[in-house]
Design an enzyme around this catalytic site. Structure first.
Site, PDB file in Angstrom:
ATOM      1  N   ASP A   4     -23.039  74.233 131.652  1.00 44.69           N
ATOM      2  CA  ASP A   4     -23.262  73.815 130.265  1.00 44.69           C
ATOM      3  C   ASP A   4     -22.549  72.496 129.990  1.00 44.69           C
ATOM      4  O   ASP A   4     -23.050  71.649 129.241  1.00 44.69           O
ATOM      5  CB  ASP A   4     -22.730  74.917 129.328  1.00 44.69           C
ATOM      6  CG  ASP A   4     -23.118  74.703 127.875  1.00 44.69           C
ATOM      7  OD1 ASP A   4     -24.054  73.933 127.609  1.00 44.69           O
ATOM      8  OD2 ASP A   4     -22.480  75.311 127.002  1.00 44.69           O
ATOM      9  N   HIS A  54     -19.344  82.379 122.520  1.00 48.44           N
ATOM     10  CA  HIS A  54     -19.527  81.021 123.043  1.00 48.44           C
ATOM     11  C   HIS A  54     -19.505  80.070 121.846  1.00 48.44           C
ATOM     12  O   HIS A  54     -20.521  79.854 121.190  1.00 48.44           O
ATOM     13  CB  HIS A  54     -20.874  80.972 123.778  1.00 48.44           C
ATOM     14  CG  HIS A  54     -21.163  79.677 124.463  1.00 48.44           C
ATOM     15  ND1 HIS A  54     -21.225  79.556 125.836  1.00 48.44           N
ATOM     16  CD2 HIS A  54     -21.408  78.436 123.987  1.00 48.44           C
ATOM     17  CE1 HIS A  54     -21.512  78.308 126.172  1.00 48.44           C
ATOM     18  NE2 HIS A  54     -21.625  77.607 125.050  1.00 48.44           N
ATOM     19  N   CYS A  80     -18.609  65.141 124.358  1.00 52.02           N
ATOM     20  CA  CYS A  80     -17.940  63.839 124.359  1.00 52.02           C
ATOM     21  C   CYS A  80     -17.498  63.485 122.948  1.00 52.02           C
ATOM     22  O   CYS A  80     -18.297  63.500 122.019  1.00 52.02           O
ATOM     23  CB  CYS A  80     -18.892  62.774 124.870  1.00 52.02           C
ATOM     24  SG  CYS A  80     -18.150  61.133 124.805  1.00 52.02           S
ATOM     25  N   ASN A 131     -18.141  71.779 123.375  1.00 55.53           N
ATOM     26  CA  ASN A 131     -17.761  73.085 123.888  1.00 55.53           C
ATOM     27  C   ASN A 131     -16.264  73.312 123.682  1.00 55.53           C
ATOM     28  O   ASN A 131     -15.461  72.392 123.810  1.00 55.53           O
ATOM     29  CB  ASN A 131     -18.031  73.130 125.407  1.00 55.53           C
ATOM     30  CG  ASN A 131     -19.408  73.666 125.728  1.00 55.53           C
ATOM     31  OD1 ASN A 131     -19.776  74.743 125.272  1.00 55.53           O
ATOM     32  ND2 ASN A 131     -20.178  72.904 126.499  1.00 55.53           N
TER      33      ASN A 131
END
Lengths: 312, 312
Positions: free
Chosen positions: A26, A218, A251, A260
């Site tokens: 991912d 998640h 980023c 994430n």
């Protein structure tokens, strides 16, 4: 120099959390830079050496859709048999499953959506059509003895539909379990969830007899909420948490930072809470610093930045 | 487009949280750029217009130590009387108190340390010597009718001493209350705390009869823990939370990012939890985007980045 948190165990939390490391799949799938296959293999090996026991390795999706992971066929055999480390791979459909099983994968994951809009955008199908597509994938994987994870995206909010009703997520989650999934991963794909929303969804799943043991969370840190949401999930008994080493895939300088949850930030919290993860934070941080060098940009993980700056 | 979280109220949390906005003082004091006085005044006015009811305005510390806030004397009269908005100012000693009171300040704050090392480094005194120094400051402020906040730094970890025992923090906190402080702000100055550590300190303070109503929390996001710690504090009944608009004071590109909790990330969570703050998130975000332009660098707040990128 303080480089580990003081341990103050909390009551009512799981004694151990299994981190499902998603950085190599991912994470890299959402990075602009295409990483050489040998670097990916070293990344997975270093993550395993740092103590992560589940390292999602790659995706057998068509290279046209995810060019970053077009080397799955070359990469997977390079990983070898890492003792005690599970190496799940994502498969989009039966064709992907065939490729993964042919290479000896024993853990696969499918990627479903809780909303019609994202099912349409990502899979070009309705939610029910996508479940029908996954049915033979899950059945054949199970028949082959593989462990199956069902990703469920847009569990809290959706960029087209706004807030997603809990009942709608529960319906799709239940359907994935009925297909034969061994576990689910509840994705806050756009990072909008807050702690009580997390609790409400987990309660809704429990009410439909989906065991908390079968649930992973998640979270994305788009609005900075990922770790608070994780803490709320732990308080509800969740003991599987997805995270991405160094926060790969989000980023901080990109316009659409998906963000994430960084594994290091998670490990810092869990260590402080006295929850066992088996992860060596220093070794993991060193891995993320190395990977950031490969990508040519600093890690967005606050813990990685803090720990690596201490030494310079 | 989802630009506000879905509201799912949590049980057992305060109905309302007072955000003690520290961007104009703690934020700007830690920024390299020295901001013009008129810009600071506009910043405070915009923060108040966004709904913040406590906006710490400046510090009457000697300009040699904090050149960024050397214009306190010029700034404070420019702020005027903002209806219903408290404008506390930091004073390091009696000289600073004199300057603040002469300008009509009605809320002051003193800055103490829970550890000997930081008391020595920051105040060049032992902890007890610094308390002795604050005694006449607090007494005279109270005699003048002013409200007094006691900042207590290094409540969880200290760069020289490592983990800080709860009993040590409680002792200094109790002493500050006995001097006459109306409220305390518990600072995790180096950002190492985790949620159960926060709970342990709050329990320790309650055990010494310091009311939760008199306690604010001040978390830094150095290791990404600030919002999870805030959530834990709310679960312990805390209803005053310090935060810095746009995450000012914690440059993501600096080596020693102090990382104040961003007010926008806090407001996102509180809105989702159904906790009233009175803050307009859009207006606050616009203020932080404007301030980031003044400083010539992007805001480190994830919420500010996410919301401002949506529009571009």
């Amino acid at each position: 120099m303080t480089d580990l948190p003081m341990v103050v165990p909390a009551e009512g939390l799981p004694a151990r959390v299994r981190i499902h490391e998603v950085g190599a799949r991912d994470g890299l799938q959402n990075e602009k830079t295409v990483v050489p296959t040998e670097v990916k293999a070293e990344f997975v090996h270093r993550l395993a050496a740092a103590g992560l026991t589940t390292v999602e390795a790659t995706s057998f999706v068509h290279p046209k859709w995810v060019p970053q992971l077009a080397d799955a066929e070359a990469l997977f055999p390079m990983l070898g048999d890492l003792d005690g480390v599970a190496l799940p791979v994502l498969v989009p459909n039966e064709r992907g499953l065939d490729r993964a099983l042919a290479l000896g994968a024993t853990r696969i994951a499918v990627f479903a959506s809780a909303t019609e809009s994202f099912a349409k955008a990502n899979l070009n199908r309705t939610v029910d059509e996508s479940l029908a597509m996954f049915e033979p994938v899950v059945a054949r994987a199970k028949a082959d003895g593989a462990h199956v994870r069902g990703y469920l995206s847009m569990c809290f909010g959706d960029p087209w539909e706004g807030a997603v009703p809990v009942a709608q997520v529960v319906r799709v989650a239940k359907a994935l379990m009925e297909l034969g999934c061994d576990e689910l991963s509840l994705g806050d794909t756009i990072g909008v969830a807050t702690p009580a929303h997390v609790g409400a969804l987990l309660t809704g799943l429990n009410d439909r007899s989906i065991a908390t043991d079968a649930i992973g969370v998640h979270f994305h840190d788009t609005y900075g909420q990922a770790l608070a949401n994780t803490f709320a999930a732990l308080q509800h008994g969740v003991s599987t948490v997805d995270a991405s080493a160094g926060g790969l895939g989000g980023c901080p300088y990109a316009k659409s930072a998906t963000g994430n949850l960084a594994t290091e930030d998670l490990v810092w919290m869990l260590q402080g809470l006295g929850v066992d993860t088996g992860v060596d934070l220093g070794q993991l941080t060193a891995t993320s610093v190395w990977m950031a060098e490969q990508l040519g940009r600093p890690s967005p993980s606050r813990t990685v930045r803090a720990l690596s700056h201490q030494e310079s």
